[in-house]
Design a protein around this motif. Structure first.
Motif, PDB file in Angstrom:
ATOM      1  N   TYR A 177       0.864  -1.183   0.000  1.00 24.82           N
ATOM      2  CA  TYR A 177       0.000   0.000   0.000  1.00 24.82           C
ATOM      3  C   TYR A 177       0.896   1.228   0.000  1.00 24.82           C
ATOM      4  O   TYR A 177       1.708   1.421   0.909  1.00 24.82           O
ATOM      5  CB  TYR A 177      -0.890  -0.004   1.245  1.00 24.82           C
ATOM      6  CG  TYR A 177      -1.969   1.056   1.275  1.00 24.82           C
ATOM      7  CD1 TYR A 177      -3.272   0.752   0.894  1.00 24.82           C
ATOM      8  CD2 TYR A 177      -1.695   2.351   1.712  1.00 24.82           C
ATOM      9  CE1 TYR A 177      -4.277   1.713   0.940  1.00 24.82           C
ATOM     10  CE2 TYR A 177      -2.688   3.313   1.761  1.00 24.82           C
ATOM     11  CZ  TYR A 177      -3.980   2.988   1.375  1.00 24.82           C
ATOM     12  OH  TYR A 177      -4.974   3.940   1.416  1.00 24.82           O
ATOM     13  N   LEU A 178       0.789   2.058  -1.043  1.00 30.02           N
ATOM     14  CA  LEU A 178       1.590   3.274  -1.145  1.00 30.02           C
ATOM     15  C   LEU A 178       0.686   4.484  -0.951  1.00 30.02           C
ATOM     16  O   LEU A 178      -0.382   4.572  -1.565  1.00 30.02           O
ATOM     17  CB  LEU A 178       2.283   3.369  -2.504  1.00 30.02           C
ATOM     18  CG  LEU A 178       3.223   2.221  -2.875  1.00 30.02           C
ATOM     19  CD1 LEU A 178       2.509   1.231  -3.788  1.00 30.02           C
ATOM     20  CD2 LEU A 178       4.478   2.742  -3.562  1.00 30.02           C
ATOM     21  N   VAL A 179       1.117   5.424  -0.114  1.00 28.09           N
ATOM     22  CA  VAL A 179       0.322   6.625   0.139  1.00 28.09           C
ATOM     23  C   VAL A 179       1.255   7.832   0.165  1.00 28.09           C
ATOM     24  O   VAL A 179       2.345   7.779   0.738  1.00 28.09           O
ATOM     25  CB  VAL A 179      -0.486   6.492   1.457  1.00 28.09           C
ATOM     26  CG1 VAL A 179       0.416   6.177   2.643  1.00 28.09           C
ATOM     27  CG2 VAL A 179      -1.306   7.743   1.714  1.00 28.09           C
ATOM     28  N   VAL A 180       0.830   8.923  -0.493  1.00 24.83           N
ATOM     29  CA  VAL A 180       1.698  10.089  -0.637  1.00 24.83           C
ATOM     30  C   VAL A 180       0.857  11.359  -0.708  1.00 24.83           C
ATOM     31  O   VAL A 180      -0.286  11.339  -1.183  1.00 24.83           O
ATOM     32  CB  VAL A 180       2.567   9.960  -1.914  1.00 24.83           C
ATOM     33  CG1 VAL A 180       1.711  10.010  -3.173  1.00 24.83           C
ATOM     34  CG2 VAL A 180       3.667  11.010  -1.961  1.00 24.83           C
ATOM     35  N   GLY A 181       1.418  12.465  -0.235  1.00 29.13           N
ATOM     36  CA  GLY A 181       0.758  13.756  -0.355  1.00 29.13           C
ATOM     37  C   GLY A 181       0.957  14.338  -1.746  1.00 29.13           C
ATOM     38  O   GLY A 181       2.006  14.139  -2.367  1.00 29.13           O
ATOM     39  N   ASN A 182      -0.029  15.073  -2.237  1.00 27.98           N
ATOM     40  CA  ASN A 182       0.088  15.656  -3.580  1.00 27.98           C
ATOM     41  C   ASN A 182       1.085  16.816  -3.631  1.00 27.98           C
ATOM     42  O   ASN A 182       1.398  17.312  -4.714  1.00 27.98           O
ATOM     43  CB  ASN A 182      -1.283  16.113  -4.089  1.00 27.98           C
ATOM     44  CG  ASN A 182      -1.892  17.216  -3.237  1.00 27.98           C
ATOM     45  OD1 ASN A 182      -1.449  17.486  -2.118  1.00 27.98           O
ATOM     46  ND2 ASN A 182      -2.924  17.858  -3.751  1.00 27.98           N
ATOM     47  N   GLN A 183       1.602  17.241  -2.460  1.00 33.73           N
ATOM     48  CA  GLN A 183       2.615  18.294  -2.408  1.00 33.73           C
ATOM     49  C   GLN A 183       3.985  17.741  -1.996  1.00 33.73           C
ATOM     50  O   GLN A 183       4.910  18.491  -1.718  1.00 33.73           O
ATOM     51  CB  GLN A 183       2.170  19.377  -1.421  1.00 33.73           C
ATOM     52  CG  GLN A 183       0.850  20.029  -1.790  1.00 33.73           C
ATOM     53  CD  GLN A 183       0.232  20.791  -0.637  1.00 33.73           C
ATOM     54  OE1 GLN A 183       0.915  21.199   0.292  1.00 33.73           O
ATOM     55  NE2 GLN A 183      -1.076  20.996  -0.684  1.00 33.73           N
ATOM     56  N   ASP A 184       4.099  16.435  -1.972  1.00 36.03           N
ATOM     57  CA  ASP A 184       5.329  15.741  -1.577  1.00 36.03           C
ATOM     58  C   ASP A 184       6.293  15.701  -2.763  1.00 36.03           C
ATOM     59  O   ASP A 184       5.888  15.412  -3.893  1.00 36.03           O
ATOM     60  CB  ASP A 184       4.966  14.318  -1.147  1.00 36.03           C
ATOM     61  CG  ASP A 184       6.111  13.574  -0.486  1.00 36.03           C
ATOM     62  OD1 ASP A 184       7.266  13.765  -0.891  1.00 36.03           O
ATOM     63  OD2 ASP A 184       5.838  12.778   0.431  1.00 36.03           O
ATOM     64  N   LEU A 355       2.084  21.631  -7.607  1.00 32.92           N
ATOM     65  CA  LEU A 355       3.410  21.553  -8.236  1.00 32.92           C
ATOM     66  C   LEU A 355       4.409  22.447  -7.510  1.00 32.92           C
ATOM     67  O   LEU A 355       5.523  22.008  -7.176  1.00 32.92           O
ATOM     68  CB  LEU A 355       3.310  21.961  -9.704  1.00 32.92           C
ATOM     69  CG  LEU A 355       4.627  22.371 -10.388  1.00 32.92           C
ATOM     70  CD1 LEU A 355       5.582  21.188 -10.471  1.00 32.92           C
ATOM     71  CD2 LEU A 355       4.367  22.951 -11.766  1.00 32.92           C
ATOM     72  N   TYR A 356       4.038  23.699  -7.260  1.00 36.79           N
ATOM     73  CA  TYR A 356       4.987  24.624  -6.633  1.00 36.79           C
ATOM     74  C   TYR A 356       5.248  24.275  -5.170  1.00 36.79           C
ATOM     75  O   TYR A 356       6.340  24.541  -4.649  1.00 36.79           O
ATOM     76  CB  TYR A 356       4.502  26.062  -6.804  1.00 36.79           C
ATOM     77  CG  TYR A 356       4.711  26.545  -8.222  1.00 36.79           C
ATOM     78  CD1 TYR A 356       5.990  26.841  -8.686  1.00 36.79           C
ATOM     79  CD2 TYR A 356       3.652  26.641  -9.118  1.00 36.79           C
ATOM     80  CE1 TYR A 356       6.203  27.244  -9.999  1.00 36.79           C
ATOM     81  CE2 TYR A 356       3.851  27.041 -10.436  1.00 36.79           C
ATOM     82  CZ  TYR A 356       5.134  27.343 -10.869  1.00 36.79           C
ATOM     83  OH  TYR A 356       5.353  27.730 -12.168  1.00 36.79           O
ATOM     84  N   LYS A 357       4.282  23.668  -4.514  1.00 43.28           N
ATOM     85  CA  LYS A 357       4.535  23.153  -3.170  1.00 43.28           C
ATOM     86  C   LYS A 357       5.561  22.017  -3.223  1.00 43.28           C
ATOM     87  O   LYS A 357       6.437  21.907  -2.360  1.00 43.28           O
ATOM     88  CB  LYS A 357       3.226  22.648  -2.548  1.00 43.28           C
ATOM     89  CG  LYS A 357       2.340  23.733  -1.973  1.00 43.28           C
ATOM     90  CD  LYS A 357       2.953  24.332  -0.708  1.00 43.28           C
ATOM     91  CE  LYS A 357       1.990  25.277  -0.023  1.00 43.28           C
ATOM     92  NZ  LYS A 357       2.567  25.869   1.203  1.00 43.28           N
ATOM     93  N   ARG A 358       5.441  21.174  -4.247  1.00 46.82           N
ATOM     94  CA  ARG A 358       6.401  20.070  -4.389  1.00 46.82           C
ATOM     95  C   ARG A 358       7.799  20.600  -4.690  1.00 46.82           C
ATOM     96  O   ARG A 358       8.799  20.047  -4.215  1.00 46.82           O
ATOM     97  CB  ARG A 358       5.950  19.106  -5.496  1.00 46.82           C
ATOM     98  CG  ARG A 358       4.698  18.322  -5.161  1.00 46.82           C
ATOM     99  CD  ARG A 358       4.536  17.107  -6.057  1.00 46.82           C
ATOM    100  NE  ARG A 358       4.368  17.427  -7.460  1.00 46.82           N
ATOM    101  CZ  ARG A 358       3.207  17.689  -8.047  1.00 46.82           C
ATOM    102  NH1 ARG A 358       2.090  17.709  -7.321  1.00 46.82           N
ATOM    103  NH2 ARG A 358       3.130  17.943  -9.340  1.00 46.82           N
TER     104      ARG A 358
END
Length: 443
Positions: A177-184, A355-358
């Protein structure tokens, strides 16, 4: 249009389903009672420096076998992940183990893992069919490696890190199970991980709204539901039809709401979510049909193309900024960060804002990695230059103070090194392994 959250699902479920246990009561001594239904610190019998936090469910007894989740944090923080999932662990009867010793900087990782696993399996009554690992960032990569190399692991939860190369064939099915933030900064890596799985792996990828950190509680709870549903599929535990039907109805509701809002990629993901969780537990034809229909829709294809173009732009920006760490001065970086902030504040598109948060998140990890690399290579002049930029990007990050302490230590200024190290600890730095590795004999 309201989209019901997973947090709502968990809360609602806990109000509907009550779990009862019929285990015989076991008489505990005072020391054992201290570790029941609370997070407590322990150490391995064969290595007192190999320490961990543990959470033991209230109903624990040696009369039955219990599932266990080992948690690995990149900085060796064994407490935080346990604190986030102890409630659901109590509800479903999971033993939790959070290592304080295993981190990004741990040496002899295989030996450390072996000692930890042996200790836990000797102390507690563990169900060998239900042994899981959960890790964040570097801890997730350790979890994946352990799951592949140790035959006793049945499932892993990878948070904030993905798969970067084809995985080996295994002699059993491993649940991932992979989980990630969209700003990561690892977002692209995680969502593209499906390119590297083969038939040895049953996997699911989940995205939440957030940065590079341990996922919020409700996301970790959802990951544990994934483990439970897999165990139901294998008949390791009884099927809970109340929970299955509740999750089905929730998934249908989310799917319809995303479609009504014309968010077609999210609608597709909601359908895939329902299918991945409920296959072989519930009729999933509605999810399969919806996925097949959506991928043919023009609007869906346009959304996917837009995401691909954003990923392309992100890759270019990362390369440019990585080069700028060595070619631009601090004045340029201050102006550039203001420019990024202005673009972010004026941007209306959700995907572009993420995108800019990443990018900002990437700049932080790049500063950390480059500084450490140059210190290890004894290029202290470049390390001092990079850390000035790193400090502009993340002024409150205690790692900056830690690296400054190392540079003072390496230059022979032990007094200033001690003061900077103290400041780093006061701001939250606690990576003992990294300290021992980079500042041996420091006092």
């Amino acid at each position: 249009m309201k989209i019901f959250s997973v947090k709502y699902l968990i809360i609602l479920f806990f109000t509907i389903v009550l779990f009862t246990y019929c285990d015989k009561k076991i008489k505990y001594n005072a020391d054992e009672l201290l570790s029941i239904n609370k997070i407590s610190k322990n150490y391995c019998s064969n290595d007192s420096l190999n320490t961990y936090y543990e959470y033991i469910p209230t109903k624990y007894s040696i009369a039955k076998k219990w599932p266990v989740i080992f948690c690995f944090d990149p900085h060796g923080d064994g407490f935080s992940p346990l604190d986030s999932i102890k409630e659901i662990a109590e509800k479903f009867g999971f033993i939790l183990i959070g290592s304080n010793t295993i981190s990004n900087s741990t040496q002899n990782i295989d030996q450390t893992l072996s000692v930890l696993f042996d200790d836990v399996f000797k102390k507690y009554s563990i169900d060998n069919r239900r042994v899981f690992i959960c890790g964040f960032s570097g801890g997730a990569r350790i979890a994946l490696s352990a799951a592949i190399n140790l035959n006793k692991i049945n499932g892993i939860i990878m948070c904030g890190a993905g798969i970067t190369q084809p995985l080996p064939e295994l002699n059993k099915l491993l649940n991932v199970y992979l989980v990630v933030g969209n700003q990561d900064f690892n977002y692209r890596e995680v969502v593209n991980s499906n390119n590297f799985f083969n038939t040895s792996y049953n996997y699911h990828i989940e995205v939440f709204n957030g940065q590079h950190r341990w996922p919020p509680e409700h996301e970790l709870h959802k990951a544990i539901l994934w483990l439970l549903f897999n165990d139901m599929r294998k008949s390791f535990i009884e099927k809970d039809y109340d929970l299955i039907n509740l999750f089905y109805n929730q998934s249908i509701s989310n799917l319809k709401n995303y479609e009504n809002d014309k968010q077609f990629v999210k609608a597709y993901n909601a359908a895939k979510n329902g299918f991945d969780f409920l296959k072989d537990l519930h009729n999933t034809k509605v999810f399969q049909k919806k996925m097949k229909k959506l991928i043919k829709e023009k609007a869906f294809k346009e959304e996917k193309n837009k995401i691909s173009s954003i990923f392309y732009k992100e890759n270019l920006l990362q390369d440019q900024y990585l080069n700028s760490y060595l070619t631009k001065d601090t004045a340029w970086w201050k102006n550039e960060l203001k420019s990024i902030e202005n673009i972010y504040n004026s941007e209306k598109d959700e995907e572009m804002r993420a995108l800019y948060k990443r990018i900002l998140s990437f700049l932080g990890i790049a500063g950390y990695s480059l500084t450490k690399q140059y210190i290890v290579n004894h290029d202290f002049i470049t390390a001092n230059k990079v850390i000035l930029i790193y400090e502009i990007i993340e002024p409150d990050n205690p790692d900056c103070l830690f690296f400054k302490a190392i540079l003072k230590y390496k230059s022979g200024n032990n007094k200033e090194a001690q003061e900077l190290f103290k400041q780093a600890k006061n701001k939250g730095f606690n990576d003992i392994n990294l300290t021992r590795q980079m500042m041996p004999n420091f006092n």
